[in-house]
Design a protein around this motif. Structure first.
Motif, PDB file in Angstrom:
ATOM      1  N   ASP A   1     -23.992  29.318   9.024  1.00  0.00           N
ATOM      2  CA  ASP A   1     -24.694  30.542   8.664  1.00  0.00           C
ATOM      3  C   ASP A   1     -23.741  31.719   8.490  1.00  0.00           C
ATOM      4  O   ASP A   1     -24.153  32.820   8.130  1.00  0.00           O
ATOM      5  CB  ASP A   1     -25.789  30.884   9.687  1.00  0.00           C
ATOM      6  CG  ASP A   1     -25.262  31.132  11.096  1.00  0.00           C
ATOM      7  OD1 ASP A   1     -24.043  31.305  11.270  1.00  0.00           O
ATOM      8  OD2 ASP A   1     -26.083  31.149  12.037  1.00  0.00           O
ATOM      9  N   HIS A   2     -22.443  31.481   8.719  1.00  0.00           N
ATOM     10  CA  HIS A   2     -21.429  32.527   8.549  1.00  0.00           C
ATOM     11  C   HIS A   2     -20.085  31.830   8.322  1.00  0.00           C
ATOM     12  O   HIS A   2     -19.755  30.887   9.048  1.00  0.00           O
ATOM     13  CB  HIS A   2     -21.361  33.412   9.796  1.00  0.00           C
ATOM     14  CG  HIS A   2     -20.782  34.765   9.557  1.00  0.00           C
ATOM     15  ND1 HIS A   2     -21.144  35.863  10.295  1.00  0.00           N
ATOM     16  CD2 HIS A   2     -19.872  35.216   8.658  1.00  0.00           C
ATOM     17  CE1 HIS A   2     -20.467  36.934   9.877  1.00  0.00           C
ATOM     18  NE2 HIS A   2     -19.695  36.554   8.881  1.00  0.00           N
ATOM     19  N   VAL A   3     -19.341  32.285   7.318  1.00  0.00           N
ATOM     20  CA  VAL A   3     -18.098  31.617   6.942  1.00  0.00           C
ATOM     21  C   VAL A   3     -17.062  32.652   6.515  1.00  0.00           C
ATOM     22  O   VAL A   3     -17.392  33.635   5.841  1.00  0.00           O
ATOM     23  CB  VAL A   3     -18.328  30.628   5.770  1.00  0.00           C
ATOM     24  CG1 VAL A   3     -17.013  30.006   5.319  1.00  0.00           C
ATOM     25  CG2 VAL A   3     -19.330  29.548   6.165  1.00  0.00           C
ATOM     26  N   THR A   4     -15.816  32.419   6.914  1.00  0.00           N
ATOM     27  CA  THR A   4     -14.706  33.216   6.396  1.00  0.00           C
ATOM     28  C   THR A   4     -13.681  32.273   5.773  1.00  0.00           C
ATOM     29  O   THR A   4     -13.526  31.121   6.200  1.00  0.00           O
ATOM     30  CB  THR A   4     -14.023  34.039   7.505  1.00  0.00           C
ATOM     31  OG1 THR A   4     -13.551  33.158   8.537  1.00  0.00           O
ATOM     32  CG2 THR A   4     -14.981  35.044   8.104  1.00  0.00           C
TER      33      THR A   4
ATOM     34  N   LYS B   1     -31.309  36.286   6.973  1.00  0.00           N
ATOM     35  CA  LYS B   1     -32.078  35.680   5.886  1.00  0.00           C
ATOM     36  C   LYS B   1     -31.670  34.222   5.694  1.00  0.00           C
ATOM     37  O   LYS B   1     -31.162  33.819   4.652  1.00  0.00           O
ATOM     38  CB  LYS B   1     -31.885  36.464   4.581  1.00  0.00           C
ATOM     39  CG  LYS B   1     -32.606  37.805   4.565  1.00  0.00           C
ATOM     40  CD  LYS B   1     -32.494  38.469   3.213  1.00  0.00           C
ATOM     41  CE  LYS B   1     -33.329  39.750   3.166  1.00  0.00           C
ATOM     42  NZ  LYS B   1     -33.268  40.407   1.842  1.00  0.00           N
ATOM     43  N   VAL B   2     -31.902  33.425   6.720  1.00  0.00           N
ATOM     44  CA  VAL B   2     -31.761  31.980   6.576  1.00  0.00           C
ATOM     45  C   VAL B   2     -32.973  31.478   5.806  1.00  0.00           C
ATOM     46  O   VAL B   2     -34.107  31.754   6.197  1.00  0.00           O
ATOM     47  CB  VAL B   2     -31.706  31.282   7.947  1.00  0.00           C
ATOM     48  CG1 VAL B   2     -31.691  29.764   7.777  1.00  0.00           C
ATOM     49  CG2 VAL B   2     -30.499  31.748   8.740  1.00  0.00           C
TER      50      VAL B   2
ATOM     51  N   LEU C   1      -7.180  35.520  -2.067  1.00  0.00           N
ATOM     52  CA  LEU C   1      -8.603  35.875  -2.042  1.00  0.00           C
ATOM     53  C   LEU C   1      -9.126  35.791  -0.611  1.00  0.00           C
ATOM     54  O   LEU C   1      -8.901  34.794   0.079  1.00  0.00           O
ATOM     55  CB  LEU C   1      -9.392  34.937  -2.962  1.00  0.00           C
ATOM     56  CG  LEU C   1     -10.874  35.229  -3.200  1.00  0.00           C
ATOM     57  CD1 LEU C   1     -11.304  34.710  -4.586  1.00  0.00           C
ATOM     58  CD2 LEU C   1     -11.778  34.598  -2.138  1.00  0.00           C
ATOM     59  N   LEU C   2      -9.808  36.835  -0.189  1.00  0.00           N
ATOM     60  CA  LEU C   2     -10.439  36.879   1.121  1.00  0.00           C
ATOM     61  C   LEU C   2     -11.944  36.793   0.924  1.00  0.00           C
ATOM     62  O   LEU C   2     -12.529  37.581   0.171  1.00  0.00           O
ATOM     63  CB  LEU C   2     -10.086  38.173   1.855  1.00  0.00           C
ATOM     64  CG  LEU C   2      -8.615  38.410   2.206  1.00  0.00           C
ATOM     65  CD1 LEU C   2      -7.886  39.068   1.033  1.00  0.00           C
ATOM     66  CD2 LEU C   2      -8.504  39.299   3.429  1.00  0.00           C
ATOM     67  N   LEU C   3     -12.573  35.848   1.606  1.00  0.00           N
ATOM     68  CA  LEU C   3     -13.995  35.572   1.419  1.00  0.00           C
ATOM     69  C   LEU C   3     -14.737  35.661   2.742  1.00  0.00           C
ATOM     70  O   LEU C   3     -14.273  35.151   3.768  1.00  0.00           O
ATOM     71  CB  LEU C   3     -14.173  34.169   0.834  1.00  0.00           C
ATOM     72  CG  LEU C   3     -15.588  33.575   0.817  1.00  0.00           C
ATOM     73  CD1 LEU C   3     -16.458  34.294  -0.202  1.00  0.00           C
ATOM     74  CD2 LEU C   3     -15.542  32.080   0.522  1.00  0.00           C
ATOM     75  N   GLU C   4     -15.894  36.306   2.718  1.00  0.00           N
ATOM     76  CA  GLU C   4     -16.823  36.280   3.849  1.00  0.00           C
ATOM     77  C   GLU C   4     -18.231  36.116   3.304  1.00  0.00           C
ATOM     78  O   GLU C   4     -18.641  36.829   2.387  1.00  0.00           O
ATOM     79  CB  GLU C   4     -16.745  37.553   4.689  1.00  0.00           C
ATOM     80  CG  GLU C   4     -17.667  37.517   5.906  1.00  0.00           C
ATOM     81  CD  GLU C   4     -17.669  38.813   6.714  1.00  0.00           C
ATOM     82  OE1 GLU C   4     -18.289  38.829   7.802  1.00  0.00           O
ATOM     83  OE2 GLU C   4     -17.080  39.806   6.244  1.00  0.00           O
ATOM     84  N   THR C   5     -18.955  35.153   3.846  1.00  0.00           N
ATOM     85  CA  THR C   5     -20.330  34.956   3.415  1.00  0.00           C
ATOM     86  C   THR C   5     -21.204  34.608   4.608  1.00  0.00           C
ATOM     87  O   THR C   5     -20.737  34.006   5.581  1.00  0.00           O
ATOM     88  CB  THR C   5     -20.422  33.856   2.340  1.00  0.00           C
ATOM     89  OG1 THR C   5     -21.768  33.781   1.856  1.00  0.00           O
ATOM     90  CG2 THR C   5     -20.020  32.501   2.879  1.00  0.00           C
ATOM     91  N   SER C   6     -22.472  35.015   4.544  1.00  0.00           N
ATOM     92  CA  SER C   6     -23.365  34.767   5.674  1.00  0.00           C
ATOM     93  C   SER C   6     -24.823  34.862   5.249  1.00  0.00           C
ATOM     94  O   SER C   6     -25.191  35.659   4.396  1.00  0.00           O
ATOM     95  CB  SER C   6     -23.110  35.788   6.792  1.00  0.00           C
ATOM     96  OG  SER C   6     -23.997  35.573   7.875  1.00  0.00           O
ATOM     97  N   TRP C   7     -25.644  34.015   5.871  1.00  0.00           N
ATOM     98  CA  TRP C   7     -27.097  34.150   5.794  1.00  0.00           C
ATOM     99  C   TRP C   7     -27.621  35.073   6.904  1.00  0.00           C
ATOM    100  O   TRP C   7     -28.730  35.563   6.814  1.00  0.00           O
ATOM    101  CB  TRP C   7     -27.751  32.795   6.035  1.00  0.00           C
ATOM    102  CG  TRP C   7     -27.825  31.859   4.894  1.00  0.00           C
ATOM    103  CD1 TRP C   7     -27.742  32.127   3.561  1.00  0.00           C
ATOM    104  CD2 TRP C   7     -28.046  30.434   4.999  1.00  0.00           C
ATOM    105  NE1 TRP C   7     -27.888  30.978   2.839  1.00  0.00           N
ATOM    106  CE2 TRP C   7     -28.077  29.931   3.687  1.00  0.00           C
ATOM    107  CE3 TRP C   7     -28.213  29.563   6.066  1.00  0.00           C
ATOM    108  CZ2 TRP C   7     -28.290  28.572   3.432  1.00  0.00           C
ATOM    109  CZ3 TRP C   7     -28.409  28.222   5.809  1.00  0.00           C
ATOM    110  CH2 TRP C   7     -28.442  27.731   4.495  1.00  0.00           C
ATOM    111  N   SER C   8     -26.835  35.242   7.967  1.00  0.00           N
ATOM    112  CA  SER C   8     -27.388  35.798   9.217  1.00  0.00           C
ATOM    113  C   SER C   8     -26.512  36.866   9.832  1.00  0.00           C
ATOM    114  O   SER C   8     -26.335  36.917  11.045  1.00  0.00           O
ATOM    115  CB  SER C   8     -27.580  34.669  10.246  1.00  0.00           C
ATOM    116  OG  SER C   8     -28.405  33.657   9.753  1.00  0.00           O
TER     117      SER C   8
END
Length: 354
Positions: free
Chosen positions: A229-232, A158-159, A243-250
């Motif tokens: 489009d993807h990050v850690t 979902k970009v 804090l551990l973070l993961e986010t992504s559009w794809s």
């Protein structure tokens, strides 16, 4: 009841889908007096659709007509317009993120302090029912001292294929600065906004660079795609919390969307979506889910109400600009860490002054 005259700056999707309809529901307290957009056709379309009486030729012209503004422009212009509004004696609700850099964010805070006007940032996840319940539980000591926070903000292919979301010059980044910032802000607020000290991050855009990718939210040019489009990320705080973070559009996940904030404390833990408390007692393990949560289904309404009340001196603002600055600092550090391949230290305000 006192009316607050509000102007809209930026007449795109977020203004027309969230802010304008929400403010119209509060029409006994506010009136949308004017709209401005660099694209005059967009401003005219919004004015016609929502019966906004005035279309202005500049944001400076708009300031003379209103008590407060909602800034819905690309991220690049947040700081410039917010500072100009505050210096003109106008309250500001600015869409997230606060700004592209910490320096810009700090300038916004200084303008707010100098003018005495409200500056709030549109982190509406704080106003969700589950978020409010989690905040109450943490403040009541139900989980003790927070130790580890896990955050996931993931979408499956979902970009955003509209607007300027994939334009790095205008937005400053992609999935992290646009989407992950919401749950990052929420998690920081829940644990009391401790000062971050060190950040490690990695960003990716490999998937969106491949031609012919399936995307649920429109089309985009894979050749010019230059945002994440993807990050850690991994963040340490001065009080020892991590804090551990993961986010992504794809992301290539089974679910369409995964939104998780999980906090482990020394006395218990909680999950925000859906809300549950997890603890040990009487030699047993418990998972406690709420049968009912009070509050609005749409967080945009309490967000707007809190901004109005803060402008009129009736309530303390829930999203404070100093807290939004922390989000910008961490995002900035994640991008810097990814580029350098090294952990990035964040100085405290005291250290920066000295």
């Amino acid at each position: 009841m006192t009316e607050l005259r509000i102007g809209i700056i930026g007449a795109g999707g977020i203004a027309q889908s969230r802010h304008i309809p929400t403010l119209l529901k509060l029409n006994e307290q506010v009136i949308i007096e004017a709209v401005y957009d660099v694209n005059q056709a967009a401003a005219a379309a919004a004015a016609g659709r929502f019966n906004i009486p005035k279309i202005m030729n500049s944001h400076q012209e708009l300031f003379a007509e209103v008590d407060a503004v909602v800034i819905c422009t690309p991220n690049k212009f947040h700081s410039e317009i917010a500072i100009a509004a505050l210096q003109a004696g106008v309250h500001v609700l600015c869409e997230k993120p606060m700004a592209l850099t910490s320096q810009e964010s700090e300038a916004m805070i200084q303008a707010s302090k100098s003018s005495g006007k409200v500056l709030s940032i549109g982190f509406h996840y704080r106003f969700m029912k589950e978020s409010i319940a989690a905040k109450k539980a943490v403040e009541a000591g139900d989980i003790g001292n927070p130790l580890v926070v896990r955050v996931k903000a993931l979408r499956r292919r979902k970009v955003p294929g509209w607007g300027v979301f994939t334009n790095k010059d205008l937005q400053g980044g992609g999935s992290l600065i646009d989407y992950g910032c919401h749950l990052l802000d929420l998690s920081l607020w829940l644990i009391g906004n401790p000062a971050p000290t060190e950040v490690t991050g990695t960003t990716y855009n490999a998937l969106s660079k491949v031609p012919g990718q399936v995307n649920q939210w429109g089309t985009f040019n894979h050749d010019t795609f230059n945002v994440d489009d993807h990050v850690t990320g991994y963040i340490k705080f001065e009080n020892g919390t991590s804090l551990l973070l993961e986010t992504s559009w794809s992301n290539n996940i089974k679910e369409d969307v995964i939104e998780e904030v999980s906090i482990s404390g020394d006395m218990g833990g909680l999950e925000v979506f859906p809300f549950s408390l997890n603890y040990a007692k009487h030699g047993m393990l418990f998972n406690s889910e709420a049968a009912w949560l009070p509050g609005e289904e749409d967080p945009s309404l309490p967000q707007a109400q809190n901004f109005i009340d803060a402008c009129l001196g009736r309530a303390e603002q829930i999203v404070k600009p100093e807290e939004a600055l922390q989000v910008t600092q961490i995002i900035e550090a994640i991008y810097e860490s990814s580029e350098s391949g090294q952990a990035v230290s964040i100085q405290s305000e005291k250290e920066r002054v000295n």
